[in-house]
Scaffold this motif. Structure first.
Motif, PDB file in Angstrom:
ATOM      1  N   VAL A 161     -47.048   4.362  19.392  1.00 41.07           N
ATOM      2  CA  VAL A 161     -47.797   3.478  20.203  1.00 41.07           C
ATOM      3  C   VAL A 161     -47.161   3.703  21.730  1.00 41.07           C
ATOM      4  O   VAL A 161     -47.913   3.436  22.601  1.00 41.07           O
ATOM      5  CB  VAL A 161     -47.547   1.963  19.408  1.00 41.07           C
ATOM      6  N   ASN A 167     -54.885   4.549  17.318  1.00 39.53           N
ATOM      7  CA  ASN A 167     -54.462   4.656  16.058  1.00 39.53           C
ATOM      8  C   ASN A 167     -54.985   6.017  15.351  1.00 39.53           C
ATOM      9  O   ASN A 167     -54.556   6.439  14.492  1.00 39.53           O
ATOM     10  CB  ASN A 167     -55.227   3.358  15.231  1.00 39.53           C
ATOM     11  N   VAL A 185     -49.601  -1.024  12.086  1.00 40.59           N
ATOM     12  CA  VAL A 185     -49.281  -1.651  13.501  1.00 40.59           C
ATOM     13  C   VAL A 185     -49.321  -3.075  13.309  1.00 40.59           C
ATOM     14  O   VAL A 185     -48.278  -3.952  14.102  1.00 40.59           O
ATOM     15  CB  VAL A 185     -50.582  -1.209  14.575  1.00 40.59           C
ATOM     16  N   LEU A 189     -46.115  -5.468  14.610  1.00 43.66           N
ATOM     17  CA  LEU A 189     -46.028  -6.549  15.591  1.00 43.66           C
ATOM     18  C   LEU A 189     -45.528  -7.965  14.582  1.00 43.66           C
ATOM     19  O   LEU A 189     -44.875  -8.761  15.546  1.00 43.66           O
ATOM     20  CB  LEU A 189     -47.758  -6.853  15.928  1.00 43.66           C
ATOM     21  N   ARG A 197     -50.052  -4.961  21.349  1.00 42.56           N
ATOM     22  CA  ARG A 197     -49.607  -3.851  21.192  1.00 42.56           C
ATOM     23  C   ARG A 197     -48.785  -3.400  22.519  1.00 42.56           C
ATOM     24  O   ARG A 197     -47.779  -2.512  22.457  1.00 42.56           O
ATOM     25  CB  ARG A 197     -50.851  -2.960  21.248  1.00 42.56           C
TER      26      ARG A 197
END
Length: 212
Positions: A161, A167, A185, A189, A197
């Motif tokens: 990332v 993705n 992801v 987070l 992100r």
């Protein structure tokens, strides 16, 4: 010939850009649009070398278009053209995989040079500006020690990332389904207590800076 697509909601701007690029002798405009959704549909089919994308449009923005088209075909280079020097938009452009972010006040000869450089695979993103953006966003991010809560797989996802991969690109590198990556992801987070992100990417960049 370098193949270019133009996205700008002002027809006069598109005409001026097209004339400027055609006059260079080695650049061909293969398509243009004033609509973000239309551009996102047409660009992958036309497969230009470079897409010049207006950052702000009435029906969307060039940064999202850049992310969408690179998710389909990462060989297409995105060059964000904007009237505003906006740190958050610049960082979003970096995260979307753009190769450059230039102001509309740029001289014509410099823009032609920018297109050539981006088409050749170079990045026009100024490291000094990128550092300033990271510092600005970094202030709201939790300390790197919180990365201890992540699994090895989640740490790898986070590093990708930070590199600006989508993705889909991460899924390809890790041999996972795109939906699985999306879930990872979201988990990253949640564990880091972050909402965006971009914040996760900054945190990873900070960690990598300490370990390399």
């Amino acid at each position: 010939m370098i193949r270019v697509f133009l996205l700008d909601d002002h027809e006069v701007v598109r005409r001026g850009l097209a004339d400027l690029l055609h006059a260079s002798g080695d650049i061909e405009v293969v398509g243009e649009s004033g609509s973000a959704p239309e551009a996102a549909r047409r660009i992958p089919a036309l497969r230009p070398d470079v897409a010049i994308l207006d950052a702000r449009l009435p029906d969307g923005n060039g940064i999202d278009v850049c992310r969408d088209i690179r998710a389909v075909d990462s060989s297409i280079k995105g060059l964000i053209l904007t009237s505003y020097e906006d740190d958050e938009a610049l960082f979003a452009a970096i995260m979307a995989g753009a190769s450059g972010y230039v102001l509309k006040q740029i001289r014509g000869t410099d823009l032609v040079d920018a297109v050539r450089r981006v088409a050749a695979g170079q990045s026009l993103l100024d490291p000094a500006i990128t550092t300033r953006v990271l510092e600005r966003i970094r202030s709201g991010v939790e300390q790197p020690r919180e990365l201890q809560a992540l699994t090895e797989q989640e740490r790898r996802i986070l590093e990708y990332v930070a590199e600006g991969l989508t993705n889909r690109e991460i899924a390809g590198k890790m041999f996972l389904a795109e939906k699985t990556v999306k879930n990872y992801v979201s988990s990253v987070l949640a564990k880091l207590g972050l909402e965006r992100r971009t914040q996760a990417a900054v945190l990873a960049t900070r960690l990598l800076g300490k370990t390399h």
